[in-house]
Design an enzyme around this catalytic site. Structure first.
Site, short mmCIF file in Angstrom:
data_model
loop_
_atom_site.label_atom_id
_atom_site.label_comp_id
_atom_site.label_asym_id
_atom_site.label_seq_id
_atom_site.Cartn_x
_atom_site.Cartn_y
_atom_site.Cartn_z
CG ASP A 1 -1.90 1.00 1.38
OD1 ASP A 1 -2.25 1.59 0.35
OD2 ASP A 1 -2.37 1.25 2.51
CD GLU B 1 -0.09 5.61 -3.61
OE1 GLU B 1 0.41 5.89 -2.50
OE2 GLU B 1 -0.84 4.66 -3.80
CG ASP C 1 -8.03 4.85 0.77
OD1 ASP C 1 -7.87 3.61 0.67
OD2 ASP C 1 -7.23 5.59 1.36
#
Ligand code: NOJ
Length: 932
Positions: free
Chosen positions: A523, A526, A599
Site C-alpha cells: 500500500d 505512490e 480508498d
C-alpha cells in the site's frame, strides 16, 4: 532533534483524515503546474526532419528533428521501429553527441517495462521509400508496418501517422498533425536565472518552482514534452487510468466544456476521499489510450514515460482560437503533456479492441497467472485487532456457511508500523494463527508498505542506512518524510540491487512469523508522504544513477510491487506464484500481481464508478483488479452493502475492506436476510471459480481482461459504446449493476442477435434490446449469452482450496442453432508447472444434439503432467427444444437419464431446466454425450 513543525503538521493531517473530505487545495491544478500551463497555452510551431539525415541504422529509421523556432538548443534524434502485429515505436530524445551545448545529463528512459521477448518481434526495415502524399508539397518517408498498414513520416512539417491501405489510405492514428509538438531541452543552470515560479506570477521563465510550502529546485530547468495525437473515425477514446470517471473519456477542452476544466492527470497520488466524476490523478498511471469507432475499429497509443503526465481530450471547437486548420477526416484529437523523460511511443493498429489489448500486452507483458485461492473472496478490514478477533471472524464464516479464502491484516498488526514485525501483545503467535487458517485451506495477507521507520533499533532501517539504500533528498541526504510510522525513509527501488535485497526480506527466515500461506499487500507506494508536496515525494529527490524523482515518479510503486513479488517468488523457490496486491501501478504491473482502486467511499456513486474504473484497468493490461466492496470510507446502509457484494462478486479481484473508523461490517452483522443475500452473492463467485480461472488463464496467454466492456465483445454495436454500467465477464456472462437505493426496475441492454439466459432463473431475453426488468433483491441482473458453455463447481465449501476435488457442472446455453461452445482450464492452482505443460485445457462443443469434450492442451513431452480425477456431475441444457429422455455417453456406451432439475441448487428460482444428471465423465478425458 526532530523539527516540531512537520510533526504537528502531520498529526493535523492524520486527525483531519477522519473528519474532512477531499482537499483540492492540497493538489496542484494544471494552472499551478508550470509545464501543464505552458503546454496548454502553446500555439502550433513547425518542426521538420532534415531530409539528408533520414537513414536506416540497425533496422530502425533514424532522422534529425529540427524546430523552426530559434530556441532549440540542440537537434533532436528521432527513431522509428516496426514490430510484428502492426506495432510502431517512435522515439525522440536529445542528441547526446551534440557538443555545444552538450546535454548536462541523459534524460530518463524507463527501463524494466518492455518485456525482453518484444525485441525479438522487431522487423528490420530493409530500405527507405519516399513518396509525396496527395497534393502535399513536402515528401514523406513511408514504412511498411503490416498487411494493410503503412507508417508515414512527413518531413515538413513533421508528422507521423499510420494509414489504412484497405480504406483508401485513410489515416488511423497520427502524432503532430496539429503541430503542437514541443520538447524543452535540458539546460545547465546559470546562476542568475533564479526567477522563481509562484502561483501568482505564473512566470514561465523559471527554474525553481514553489507549491504551497514546498520548493522544487528543478536543477535542469523545464524539460517537458508535449504533442497532439489524433484517432481517426473514432467515436470515443478510453484508457489512461487511474481516474474515477466514465469509461468513454469526456472532452476536457472544446465547446461546451467549462473554461477551467482540468486535463486527465497521470500522477500517482494518495488522494484522500477521491471524488467521483473527476479527471484528477489517483494512485496509478498507465499512459495507454484506446480509440473505438463505428465499424468496430479500435487503435491504441501508448507513451512509455514515468513523469507526471496531463492529457487533454479535445472536443469539437477546441482549436477555435488557435488558427489550426482541421483535417477533413473525422477524428478525436488529444493533447499529451509530460514533465520530463523522452518520447517513447507505441502505436497499435488493432483492428479490433481485443487486438489492441493483445498488442499492448505484447509490449508490456501479459498478466501473471494468479493462484486459485487469490481469485476467490478476501475478507479485509483496517484492522482485525488481534489473534482472537481473527479466530472469531474465521469461525463466524463457517458458522454462517459463507466461504472465504483470505483474511487480511492491515498496518496495526505490526510492532509500531515496522513492517515484517508483529505487535507482540496483539499477535504473539502469528505462525500458529496462519496454520489454523491454512488447516481450512485459507490464507493470510499482511501489509508491507514502502516507508521504513527511521528507528535505529529497527534492523531493516539500520541496514538500509548503512548500505545507502534510501532515496536521497535534493541535498543528497537520506530523504526523510512522514508516514504511518512517523519519520520514514524510502528504499530506492529503481536500483536492482536494492530490489533484490528487499526480496530477501520475505524469506521465512527473515520475515519471522511468516509461513507459506502468507502473502503480501503493498500500500502507500505512490509513494505517499504525508508532509511532502501533494502528499508525495519531492520531485527533486534523487534516485540511483542521478535520476530525479520527477522523471520516474509514476514508476516508483511499480518497482516496489516488482521487488515484493520477486521476493515471494524467491521465497517459494521459484515455484509458488506470488500474490501481491498493490495500490500504485504503472504499465507492466500486471506481471506482478493485482491492484485495487484505493480508498473509495460507501456511496452509490462509488459503487457505480467502480465498474468503469475496473474496465479501464482491464483495457490497459491490468486484468486482476477490484474495488473495496462496501466502500472504504463511511458506513454503507445494508442495502448498499448487499448490492456491492452482488456486483463485487463479479470483479476479478473480490475483497471487502473498510476504514478503521467504520462500524464492523462482516457479512453476518445485518440480520438474517442480508446475511443470506451476501452468502448467495459470494457463493455465486465460488460456483463460477472454474470459469474465472479459465479466464485468468486466457488473460495470462493473450492479455484479454477477465472483465470487459460490452463493446469488446460486440465491437460494432453502437448502443454499447456509452454503456459502462454493465460489463462482460469473459465472452459468456453479462452483468448489470444496480446503483440506486430501493430500485424497482433495472434497465439492461443485451447486445447481439442471440438470446440471453438469466443465470439464476434460466429465463430468456432477446438480444439487441433494452429490457426493463423488475429489480430483484436476490441478485443483480446477470445473463449467460446463448451459444456459450460455462463450467461451474456447485458444492458449498469453506474455501476454494477445499473445492479442488469437487465435480463440475456444465451450463450449456444454446443459441438459435441449438449450438454452444466453452472452455475449461485447470492446473494445480499454485505452482509454475503449468508452464511445462502440466494443465488440462478442454473445449466443450455442443452441436447436432451432441456434447463433445476436446483436448486443447498440446501433448506434453516434459515430465510435468497435471491429472485430475474430477468428474462432471451435471450438465444443464438451457434452451433445448425437445423433451429428451436419455443421453448416450461415448466411448463408454452407457445411457444416463435426462431429467428436469434446478438451475442453481440453492437460491435459484424459476422453471426447472433440462439436466443430464451424473454423466460421471472425467473432466480430463475425451468423450461425447449424445442426447437421444
Ligand atoms: C490506505 C489504503 O488505501 C487502505 O486500504 C488501508 O486500509 C490504509 N492505507 C491503512 O493501511
Amino acid at each position: 532533534m526532530k523539527p516540531l513543525a512537520p510533526l504537528l503538521l502531520s498529526l493535523l493531517f492524520l486527525t483531519s483524515q477522519t473528519v474532512l473530505s477531499f482537499k483540492r487545495e492540497e493538489f496542484r491544478n494544471c494552472h499551478q503546474t508550470p509545464f501543464c500551463k505552458r503546454s496548454r497555452a502553446r500555439s502550433p510551431g513547425a518542426c521538420t526532419l532534415t531530409p539528408h539525415s533520414i537513414s536506416i541504422s540497425n533496422g530502425d529509421l533514424t532522422a534529425t528533428l529540427l524546430s523552426k523556432n530559434d530556441d532549440q538548443i540542440r537537434p533532436l534524434i528521432l527513431s522509428l521501429s516496426v514490430y510484428q502485429d502492426g506495432i510502431l515505436r517512435l522515439k525522440i530524445d536529445e542528441d547526446y553527441d551534440h557538443p555545444d551545448p552538450a546535454a548536462p545529463k541523459r534524460r530518463f528512459q524507463v527501463p524494466d517495462v518492455i518485456v525482453p521477448e518484444f525485441e525479438s518481434k522487431k522487423l528490420w526495415l530493409p530500405r527507405l521509400s519516399t513518396e509525396t502524399v496527395g497534393g502535399e508539397s513536402s515528401p514523406s518517408t513511408v514504412v511498411y508496418l503490416s498487411d494493410g498498414y503503412d507508417a508515414v513520416l512527413r518531413h515538413d512539417p513533421f508528422e507521423i501517422y499510420i494509414r489504412d491501405k484497405k480504406s483508401g489510405n485513410q489515416k488511423l492514428i497520427s502524432l503532430n498533425s496539429h503541430q503542437l509538438f514541443d520538447f524543452e531541452q535540458l539546460r545547465v543552470k546559470q546562476e542568475k536565472q533564479d526567477s522563481d515560479y509562484t502561483e501568482d506570477s505564473g512566470s514561465d521563465d523559471n527554474w525553481e518552482e514553489r507549491f504551497r510550502s514546498h520548493t522544487d529546485k528543478r536543477p535542469y530547468g523545464p524539460q517537458s514534452i508535449s504533442f497532439d495525437v489524433s484517432f481517426y473515425n473514432a467515436e470515443f477514446v478510453s484508457g489512461i487510468p487511474e481516474h474515477a470517471t466514465s469509461l468513454a473519456l469526456k472532452p476536457t477542452r472544446g465547446l461546451g466544456v467549462e473554461k477551467d476544466s482540468e486535463p486527465y492527470r497521470l500522477f500517482n497520488l494518495d488522494v484522500f476521499e477521491y471524488l467521483n466524476e473527476s479527471p484528477f490523478g489517483l494512485y496509478g498511471s498507465i499512459p495507454l489510450m484506446i480509440s473505438h469507432g463505428k465499424e468496430g475499429r479500435s487503435a491504441g497509443f501508448f507513451w512509455l514515460n514515468a513523469a507526471e503526465m496531463q492529457i487533454d481530450v479535445l472536443g469539437d471547437g477546441w482549436d477555435a482560437e488557435s488558427g489550426i486548420e482541421l483535417v477533413k477526416q473525422k477524428s478525436i484529437d488529444t493533447f499529451w503533456m509530460s514533465e520530463a523523460g523522452i518520447v517513447d511511443a507505441f502505436f497499435f493498429v488493432g483492428p479490433g479492441p481485443k487486438d489492441v489489448v493483445k498488442q499492448y500486452t505484447s509490449v508490456t507483458g501479459r498478466p501473471s497467472m494468479p493462484q486459485l485461492f487469490s481469485i476467490a473472496y478476501h475478507q479485509c478490514r483496517w484492522n482485525y485487532r488481534d489473534e482472537e478477533d481473527v479466530a472469531n471472524v474465521d469461525a463466524k464464516f463457517d458458522e454462517h456457511d459463507i466461504p472465504y479464502d483470505v483474511l487480511w491484516l492491515d498496518i496495526e498488526h505490526t510492532d509500531g508500523k515496522r513492517y515484517f514485525t508483529w505487535d507482540p501483545v496483539l499477535f504473539p503467535n502469528p505462525e500458529e494463527m496462519q496454520k489454523k487458517l491454512a488447516a481450512k485451506g485459507r490464507h493470510m495477507v499482511t501489509i508491507v508498505d514502502p516507508h521504513i521507520k527511521r528507528d535505529d533499533s529497527f534492523s531493516l532501517h539500520k541496514e538500509a542506512t548503512e548500505k545507502g539504500y534510501y532515496v536521497k533528498d535534493s541535498s543528497e541526504k537520506d530523504f526523510d518524510g512522514w508516514c504511518w510510522p512517523g519519520s520514514s525513509s524510502y528504499l530506492d527501488m529503481v536500483n536492482p540491487e536494492i530490489r533484490s535485497w528487499w526480496g530477501d526480506k520475505f524469506s521465512y527466515e527473515n520475515y519471522v512469523g511468516s509461513t507459506p500461506s502468507l502473502y503480501i499487500w503493498n500500500d502507500m507506494n505512490e509513494p505517499s508522504v504525508f508532509n511532502g508536496p501533494e502528499v508525495t515525494m519531492p520531485r527533486d529527490a534523487l534516485h540511483h544513477g542521478g535520476i530525479e524523482h520527477r522523471e520516474l515518479h509514476n514508476a516508483y510503486g511499480y518497482y516496489f510491487h516488482m521487488a515484493t513479488s520477486n521476493g515471494l517468488l524467491k521465497r517459494g523457490g521459484g515455484n509458488d506464484r506470488p500474490f501481491v496486491l498493490s495500490r500504485a501501478f504503472f504499465p507492466g504491473s500486471q506481471r506482478y500481481g493485482s491492484v485495487w482502486t484505493g480508498d473509495n467511499t460507501a456511496d452509490w456513486d462509488h459503487l457505480r464508478v467502480s465498474v468503469p474504473m475496473i474496465l479501464t484497468l482491464g483495457l490497459t493490461g491490468i486484468s486482476f483488479s477490484g474495488a473495496d466492496v462496501g466502500g472504504f470510507f463511511g458506513n454503507p446502509e445494508p442495502e448498499l452493502l448487499v448490492r456491492w457484494y452482488q456486483l463485487g462478486a463479479f470483479y476479478p479481484f473480490f475483497r471487502a475492506h473498510a476504514h478503521q473508523d467504520t462500524k464492523r461490517r462482516e457479512p453476518w452483522l445485518f440480520g438474517e436476510k442480508n446475511t443470506r443475500l451476501i452468502r448467495e452473492a459470494i457463493r455465486v463467485r465460488y460456483m463460477l471459480l472454474p470459469y474465472y480461472y479459465t479466464l485468468f488463464r486466457e488473460a495470462n496467454t493473450t492479455g484479454l481482461p477477465v472483465m470487459r466492456p460490452l463493446w469488446m465483445e460486440f465491437p460494432s454495436d453502437e448502443t454499447t459504446f456509452s454503456n459502462d454500467e454493465a460489463f462482460m465477464v469473459g465472452s459468456s456472462l453479462l452483468v448489470q449493476g444496480i446503483y440506486t437505493e430501493r430500485a424497482k426496475h433495472a434497465s439492461v441492454y443485451l447486445p447481439g442477435k442471440e438470446l440471453w439466459y438469466d443465470i439464476r432463473t434460466g429465463a430468456t431475453y432477446k438480444g439487441g434490446k433494452t429490457h426493463k426488468l423488475v429489480a430483484s433483491e436476490e441478485s443483480v441482473p446477470a445473463f449467460q449469452r446463448a451459444g456459450t458453455i460455462i463450467p461451474r463447481k456447485d458444492r458449498l465449501r469453506r474455501s476454494s482450496t477445499q473445492m479442488v476435488n469437487d465435480p463440475y457442472t456444465l451450463v450449456i446455453a444454446l443459441n438459435s442453432s441449438q449450438a454452444a461452445e466453452g472452455e475449461l482450464y485447470i492446473d494445480d492452482g499454485k505452482s509454475y508447472e503449468f508452464l511445462q505443460g502440466a494443465f488440462i485445457h478442454r473445449r466443450f462443443v455442443f452441436a447436432n444434439g451432441k456434447l463433445t469434450s476436446i483436448n486443447l492442451a498440446p501433448s506434453s513431452t516434459s515430465k510435468s503432467q497435471f491429472s485430475s480425477k474430477c468428474i462432471i456431475e451435471r450438465i444443464i441444457l438451457l434452451g433445448y427444444s425437445p423433451g429428451p429422455k436419455n443421453a448416450l455417453i461415448e466411448p463408454a456406451n452407457q445411457e444416463v437419464q435426462v431429467e428436469l432439475g434446478p438451475l442453481m441448487l440453492e437460491g435459484g428460482r424459476g422453471s426447472s431446466v433440462v439436466t443430464i444428471r451424473k454423466p460421471a465423465v472425467q473432466v480430463s478425458d475425451d468423450w461425447t454425450i449424445k442426447i437421444l
